[in-house]
Enzyme design. Structure first.
Site, PDB file in Angstrom:
ATOM      1  N   LEU A  60       0.817  -1.225   0.000  1.00 43.68           N
ATOM      2  CA  LEU A  60       0.000   0.000   0.000  1.00 43.68           C
ATOM      3  C   LEU A  60       0.849   1.274   0.000  1.00 43.68           C
ATOM      4  CD1 LEU A  60      -2.993  -0.951   2.368  1.00 43.68           C
ATOM      5  CD2 LEU A  60      -2.836  -1.156  -0.122  1.00 43.68           C
TER       6      LEU A  60
ATOM      7  N   LYS B 213       1.738   2.725  -2.869  1.00 40.26           N
ATOM      8  CA  LYS B 213       1.094   3.480  -3.963  1.00 40.26           C
ATOM      9  C   LYS B 213      -0.338   3.010  -4.182  1.00 40.26           C
ATOM     10  CE  LYS B 213       4.707   5.876  -5.265  1.00 40.26           C
ATOM     11  NZ  LYS B 213       4.700   7.342  -5.325  1.00 40.26           N
TER      12      LYS B 213
ATOM     13  N   ALA C  43       3.956  -5.391  -8.592  1.00 40.44           N
ATOM     14  CA  ALA C  43       4.417  -4.409  -7.603  1.00 40.44           C
ATOM     15  C   ALA C  43       5.672  -3.680  -8.078  1.00 40.44           C
ATOM     16  CB  ALA C  43       4.698  -5.128  -6.278  1.00 40.44           C
TER      17      ALA C  43
ATOM     18  N   TYR D   7      13.617   3.321 -15.334  1.00 35.25           N
ATOM     19  CA  TYR D   7      12.397   2.520 -15.141  1.00 35.25           C
ATOM     20  C   TYR D   7      12.376   1.345 -16.126  1.00 35.25           C
ATOM     21  CZ  TYR D   7       7.585   1.114 -15.912  1.00 35.25           C
ATOM     22  OH  TYR D   7       6.453   0.364 -16.108  1.00 35.25           O
TER      23      TYR D   7
ATOM     24  N   HIS E  56      -0.016  10.488 -15.936  1.00 33.22           N
ATOM     25  CA  HIS E  56      -0.469   9.900 -17.193  1.00 33.22           C
ATOM     26  C   HIS E  56      -1.479  10.787 -17.913  1.00 33.22           C
ATOM     27  CE1 HIS E  56       1.119   6.335 -15.066  1.00 33.22           C
ATOM     28  NE2 HIS E  56       1.669   6.190 -16.249  1.00 33.22           N
TER      29      HIS E  56
ATOM     30  N   PHE F 229       3.213  17.933 -24.218  1.00 30.24           N
ATOM     31  CA  PHE F 229       4.678  17.861 -24.186  1.00 30.24           C
ATOM     32  C   PHE F 229       5.235  17.637 -25.598  1.00 30.24           C
ATOM     33  CE2 PHE F 229       4.092  15.997 -19.691  1.00 30.24           C
ATOM     34  CZ  PHE F 229       4.126  17.264 -19.110  1.00 30.24           C
TER      35      PHE F 229
HETATM   36  N1  UDP Z   1       1.699  13.769 -22.133  1.00 27.79           N
HETATM   37  C1  UDP Z   1       1.425  15.115 -22.307  1.00 27.79           C
HETATM   38  N2  UDP Z   1       1.014  15.838 -21.217  1.00 27.79           N
HETATM   39  C2  UDP Z   1       0.851  15.290 -19.978  1.00 27.79           C
HETATM   40  C3  UDP Z   1       1.117  13.915 -19.823  1.00 27.79           C
HETATM   41  C4  UDP Z   1       1.547  13.173 -20.913  1.00 27.79           C
HETATM   42  O1  UDP Z   1       1.559  15.653 -23.400  1.00 27.79           O
HETATM   43  O2  UDP Z   1       0.488  16.013 -19.036  1.00 27.79           O
HETATM   44  C5  UDP Z   1       2.140  12.963 -23.293  1.00 27.79           C
HETATM   45  C6  UDP Z   1       3.476  12.280 -23.085  1.00 27.79           C
HETATM   46  O3  UDP Z   1       4.529  13.117 -23.438  1.00 27.79           O
HETATM   47  C7  UDP Z   1       3.341  11.071 -24.016  1.00 27.79           C
HETATM   48  C8  UDP Z   1       1.846  10.746 -23.972  1.00 27.79           C
HETATM   49  O4  UDP Z   1       1.213  11.922 -23.469  1.00 27.79           O
HETATM   50  O5  UDP Z   1       3.671  11.419 -25.331  1.00 27.79           O
HETATM   51  C9  UDP Z   1       1.509   9.591 -23.045  1.00 27.79           C
HETATM   52  O6  UDP Z   1       2.145   9.836 -21.800  1.00 27.79           O
HETATM   53  P1  UDP Z   1       1.878   8.970 -20.497  1.00 27.79           P
HETATM   54  O7  UDP Z   1       2.719   9.564 -19.398  1.00 27.79           O
HETATM   55  O8  UDP Z   1       0.419   8.860 -20.259  1.00 27.79           O
HETATM   56  O9  UDP Z   1       2.398   7.517 -20.874  1.00 27.79           O
HETATM   57  P2  UDP Z   1       3.833   7.014 -21.457  1.00 27.79           P
HETATM   58  O10 UDP Z   1       3.640   6.910 -22.941  1.00 27.79           O
HETATM   59  O11 UDP Z   1       4.881   7.970 -21.035  1.00 27.79           O
HETATM   60  O12 UDP Z   1       3.973   5.666 -20.818  1.00 27.79           O
END
Ligand code: UDP
Length: 323
Positions: free
Chosen positions: A33, A35, A74, A141, A187, A206
């Site tokens: 627990l 996360k 986990a 990761y 996410h 992004f």
């Molecule tokens: N992303 C974004 N703005 C956010 C979070 C994510 O533009 O606030 C973009 C991120 O750069 C990636 C896609 O959304 O291209 C999916 O990101 P996420 O972190 O959900 O999953 P990942 O593909 O990194 O496992």
């Protein structure tokens, strides 16, 4: 079948636990627990509070319940954090899991199914990505998951422990009672929904200059219940090794934002921001192996349905799980 689910209080682990119970399996959830959420664990499961880093607790859990299979969810999952504190990731995602594998061998567990990730591929050259693509993680990761996959293969060679590493693309969506509630949330889909709910001002995109049709990154979103289905198939199967799990379809960041606008009926203001370091422009799965070898049939092929399921869950649990 009796199955021990390590990390069964997290997002994918709780959905998988519910899926297994619905199909008549007996589930023991082992979770620290850190996360995860106690309320995410289906009441039909036996819950054991414990950390994988505690060998006595892990051994006691496996010895007492004698599961035929173990599913190992986990792990820490924050890519950005893994690049600031790699030790946290290698300790938790690699070292602690060794206790689980040793207990599995000592107590005759037949098969281990491991939560892996498309992040093991780093910046792939072949799209859609087959499992034969070279694994070259670009963050700690992804490396931690790849190291664990390699350890699993050695436990197979040396101890005969069967295993399958499931390389998830972007897990998304929810069931009626299990959904995504991370703190901090990083996410895309939950963040865009927080904007739609008015809990955040805007979503930052992004990078808008990627070599993709609308300039934003493309990802392969797969419904969490379809992931759960693959875990059960992998446990039932004699086949070992790595399996990609994705829909085979890509959606850009802008597609996701538009879908959330349509599903929720709310405006979603955006801010075009810098690229996030380490983001490959396109990640799309070739899941032929899972389909052919495991007989996997993902059922949710529309991003609208996936987003809608996540939205239903958020309306039911506006503040997520009880903290
Ligand atoms: N992303 C974004 N703005 C956010 C979070 C994510 O533009 O606030 C973009 C991120 O750069 C990636 C896609 O959304 O291209 C999916 O990101 P996420 O972190 O959900 O999953 P990942 O593909 O990194 O496992």
């Amino acid at each position: 079948m009796k199955i021990l689910v390590a990390g069964g209080a997290g997002y994918i682990g709780s959905c998988c636990t519910e899926y297994l119970l619905d199909r008549g399996h007996e589930v023991v959830v082992f979770d620290a627990l850190l996360k995860g959420h106690r309320d995410a664990v289906d009441p039909r499961a036996t819950f054991l509070l414990g950390h994988l880093g505690d060998p006595a607790a892990v051994t006691a859990a496996v010895a007492a319940h004698r599961p035929e299979g173990i599913i190992h969810f986990a792990a820490f999952i924050e890519v950005g954090e893994s690049m600031q504190d790699p030790g946290k990731y290698f300790r938790n995602n690699v070292a602690c899991g060794i206790n689980l594998l040793d207990a599995a061998v000592a107590h005759g567990v037949r098969k281990v199914v491991f939560s892996s990730t498309a992040a093991v591929y780093g910046m792939p050259r072949t799209i859609p990505i087959p499992e034969s693509e070279p694994t070259r993680p670009v963050n700690a990761y992804g490396e931690s998951k790849l190291i664990f996959e390699r350890m699993l293969a050695w436990y197979g060679t040396i101890h005969g422990l069967q295993s399958a590493a499931l390389r998830y693309f972007n897990a998304a969506g929810a069931t009626e009672r299990c959904g995504e509630d991370h703190d901090p949330e990083s996410h895309l889909i939950p963040i865009v929904m927080q904007v739609a709910e008015g809990k955040r001002d805007r979503v930052r995109i992004f990078g808008t200059d990627y070599p993709t049709p609308d300039g934003t990154c493309i990802r392969d979103y797969i419904h969490v219940t379809d992931l759960a289905q693959a875990h059960l198939l992998a446990l039932d199967s004699e086949e070992c090794g790595s399996f990609n799990l994705g829909s085979g379809t890509g959606h850009s960041v802008r597609d996701i934002i538009d879908t959330v606008r349509e599903v929720t009926g709310h405006p979603v203001p955006v801010l075009e921001a810098e690229r996030r370091p380490g983001d490959p422009p396109r990640l799309i799965s070739d899941s032929t192996r899972a389909r052919q070898v495991l007989g996997w049939h993902p059922e949710h092929d529309s991003i609208g349905d996936i987003v809608e399921s996540a939205w239903r869950w958020r309306r039911r649990f506006p503040d997520g799980y009880r903290k």
